[in-house]
Design an enzyme around this catalytic site. Structure first.
Site, PDB file in Angstrom:
ATOM      1  CD  GLU A  97      34.540  45.430  37.093  1.00 48.20           C
ATOM      2  OE1 GLU A  97      33.963  45.271  38.190  1.00 48.20           O
ATOM      3  OE2 GLU A  97      35.752  45.682  37.006  1.00 48.20           O
ATOM      4  CG  HIS A 129      44.948  39.826  34.656  1.00 51.06           C
ATOM      5  ND1 HIS A 129      44.869  39.150  35.846  1.00 51.06           N
ATOM      6  CD2 HIS A 129      44.760  41.133  34.970  1.00 51.06           C
ATOM      7  CE1 HIS A 129      44.667  39.998  36.834  1.00 51.06           C
ATOM      8  NE2 HIS A 129      44.597  41.219  36.336  1.00 51.06           N
TER       9      HIS A 129
END
Ligand SMILES: Cc1ncc(C[n+]2csc(CCOP(=O)(O)OP(=O)(O)O)c2C)c(N)n1
Ligand SMILES: [Mg+2]
Lengths: 321, 338
Positions: free
Chosen positions: A58, A125
């Site tokens: 990322e 999540h």
């Protein structure tokens, strides 16, 4: 024919790829596979070399986008989940966000964040990251709540000269539907009065707009008219539309799916308290998730986040004052 | 695949030697001046020098050409000058002139000029690797040809996740990226053995699937050859190149630091040689010492002039600043309010 929120996001990316050769998409599994949520389905085939699979990096994904944007491209980076964008925070907050200020040159890129809670998703999540990004100068932060906005605001985000954090809500991906894609749009930086009312203002954004609308419906049965303001973009924040609504109602509840310490709902209350104190007939209130990590089990999750029922309760309290 | 720590085999031509020498001399002379201005309290912010690392840094700058991209770090004055950054840009940044490349919005070592292909570094170590890779990916998408990007890192910066992610992604994309690691044995006060457990950072090239080159960073000719070859390999399409130059920094981490923690034995070993002396010996042995003296004198004049002129320049004015962090034109009032 109907279009889902997710279809709109895919369609906006397709149109952007079609219209502007500087646009490319970068993210984990976005290529042939079409992305974890299929937001880039078939785009790799249609636009060879422009829908690129990234490694699980990322920091490098965002860093690479910053470099490409400096070189005149318009990268759209998909994070697999908003939660994982924490690993790329440094590049977004310290690099993308500072580039225009430091150099006078634009850094046009979009960071797409599949955000927010869904049942059974748990602490890693489910997060809503808008407040963290909004805190840093140099970023635009969008939180579309409708199919139309998902489409038009993403197109606007990609065309913008600044880095944009685009928070799309996963709970809306499949369930939220419209008849067709919009032909015209409200500018991204304008808040929208999603339901007019004169007794109390409920400011919300992203999935919470739908909870707020359901709460407003419930209160309507009790004789109260709730005005629901959908922020659409949380940074910059359209304070004028919020204040105009509070001027009509005299009462405010600001709702956010994210945690209660600081954040967007706190910003709304703070602006109304300092810029619209005289407009208020009751103390402005906030409703947020509980101050714990986001629970996994649906029973716990449903009690953790603001829902229509909890919003209605909070609105009643504001009305009772 | 690996080029060992060998002696230089390819001799630089006269023109290259002049470019190397001038970049090194201008950097040393300017940085000596900046150090004395710092002691006199005339510098805005900190001063971090590349003393002892000019040869390795300059080799990167002179190996690049127009259309390439350089992402320098804090010890890269020589590389910047070798690549063509105007010396006055540095002086303006350090003296806080409003006419500087960052207009007072950011300072000194962070300066950059995107129109010249010089990326303005952010402080966060390792971050420039993927950003440079991004510039290269963009150039490839725009169908540019035979371009190279070069960035540096210290031995300490190699421990960051950002460095790893950046080099890995550059390797996956086979980008023409050269990463020059200046292994000066220390990251601030932290020695290599507290930084990583591998014997030689060069060994990591294999793990990343990139070509690796080791060089004696105190030998400017060797640096010219090895960094030049790495840049050439990248330009030819051989993918990312990792260069590891071994040397010492001959100063503190910044001018606030005396650097006394640097091991004395290391300092008196070959690794602690001053590349400027090595350069001078080489030039002397070729009967070219007068050239070096002349270039040094020119550098001194250039630096004195620049400092004198920049001292007269206006400083940033908070009332003229537009205090806007985004580029959005025709923005609504809401935008200005944030
Ligand atoms: C991510 C990050 N952590 C800490 C720092 C503070 N810092 C600046 S330079 C430095 C030491 C760097 O050492 P090295 O990479 O070996 O480069 P050198 O100074 O030796 O050239 C540190 C710790 C930083 N800039 N970035
Ligand atoms: Mg070091």
């Amino acid at each position: 024919m109907s279009v889902t929120y997710l279809d709109a996001i895919r369609a906006a990316q397709e149109k952007a790829l079609q219209d502007d050769p500087a646009v490319f998409i970068y993210g984990q599994d976005v290529g042939k596979f079409g992305g974890a949520f299929k937001a880039t389905k078939n785009l790799a085939e249609k636009f060879p070399g422009r829908v690129i699979d990234s490694p699980i990096s990322e920091d490098a994904m965002v860093g690479l986008a910053v470099g490409a944007a400096m070189e005149g491209m318009r990268p759209v980076v998909e994070m697999q989940f908003a939660d994982f964008s924490t690993v790329g925070l440094n590049q977004m907050l310290n690099h993308a966000a500072t580039t225009y200020w430091r150099t006078g040159k634009p850094c046009p890129m979009v960071l797409r964040l599949p955000s927010g809670g869904t049942p059974g998703s748990g602490p890693f999540h489910s997060q809503s990251m808008e407040a963290i990004y909004a805190h840093y100068p140099g970023l635009v932060v969008m939180t579309p709540a409708t199919v139309e906005d998902a489409y038009s605001m993403l197109l606007e985000a990609i065309a913008m000269p600044d880095p944009v954090v685009f928070c799309e809500h996963k709970l809306l991906y499949y369930h939220l539907k419209a008849k067709s894609l919009p032909a015209e749009a409200v500018p991204a930086f304008k808040a929208h009065v999603a339901r007019a009312g004169r007794d109390v203002t409920c400011v919300a954004y992203s999935a919470m707009v739908h909870e707020a609308l359901a709460a407003a419906e419930e209160l309507a049965g009790e004789g109260y008219e709730t005005e629901v303001v959908d922020l659409r973009t949380v940074k910059p924040m359209d304070t004028d539309t919020i204040l105009a609504s509070v001027a009509r109602t005299g009462r405010l509840l600001a709702v956010g799916e994210s945690w209660p310490w600081g954040g967007v709902s706190a910003e709304v209350v703070s602006r109304v308290a300092s810029e619209g104190f005289e407009l208020l007939d009751a103390p402005p209130r906030r409703l947020n998730a509980k101050d714990t990590p986001i629970p996994y089990h649906p029973n716990l999750w449903a009690a953790h986040r603001p829902t229509a029922v909890r919003i209605a309760e909070a609105l009643r309290e504001v009305l009772r004052y | 695949m690996f080029v060992g720590l060998g002696k230089a085999s390819l001799k630089p031509d006269q023109d290259s030697m002049e470019r190397m020498s001038r970049a090194m001399l201008r950097a040393r002379v300017l940085e000596d001046k900046l150090a004395s201005l710092y002691r006199a309290g005339r510098i805005v912010g900190g001063v971090y020098l590349g003393k002892g690392q000019e040869g390795l840094s300059a080799a990167g700058g002179v190996a690049l050409r127009k259309g390439d991209v350089l992402a320098p770090l804090i010890r890269d004055m020589a590389g910047r000058l070798g690549f063509g950054e105007p010396l006055v840009d540095a002086v303006r940044a350090y003296l806080g002139s409003k006419l500087g490349p960052m207009k007072g919005r950011d300072g000194n070592i962070h300066r950059g000029d995107l129109s010249r292909g010089i990326l303005p570094m952010i402080s966060h170590l390792g971050a420039m690797v993927s950003a440079t890779a991004g510039v290269l990916l963009a150039k490839r998408m725009k169908k540019e040809k035979r371009f190279v990007g070069l960035t540096s890192a210290g031995d300490g910066a190699t421990s960051t996740g950002s460095f790893h992610e950046g080099l890995n992604v550059a390797a996956v994309e086979k980008l023409p990226l050269v990463v020059v690691v200046a292994d000066n044995g220390y990251a601030y006060s932290t020695p290599n053995e507290r930084q990583f457990a591998c014997t030689d950072l060069l060994d990591r090239a294999k793990g990343y699937g990139v070509e690796g080159h080791g060089v004696d960073g105190t030998d400017p000719e060797a640096c010219w050859e090895v960094v030049g070859r790495a840049v050439q390999r990248a330009r030819e399409g051989a993918g990312p190149q990792l260069v590891v130059g071994r040397l010492l920094r001959l100063c503190g981490h910044g001018e606030h630091d005396d650097g006394l923690y640097i091991d004395k034995k290391m300092r008196s070993s070959d690794r602690g040689r001053d590349c400027m002396e090595v350069l001078r010996d080489k030039m002397r042995s070729r009967g070219l010492e007068q050239d070096l003296d002349r270039w040094e004198k020119e550098a001194q004049e250039e630096v004195e002039d620049a400092v004198k002129n920049v001292a007269e320049e206006p400083l940033p004015d908070p009332f003229e600043e537009d205090w806007r962090a985004t580029a959005m034109m025709g923005a609504s009032e809401a935008v200005q309010k944030g």
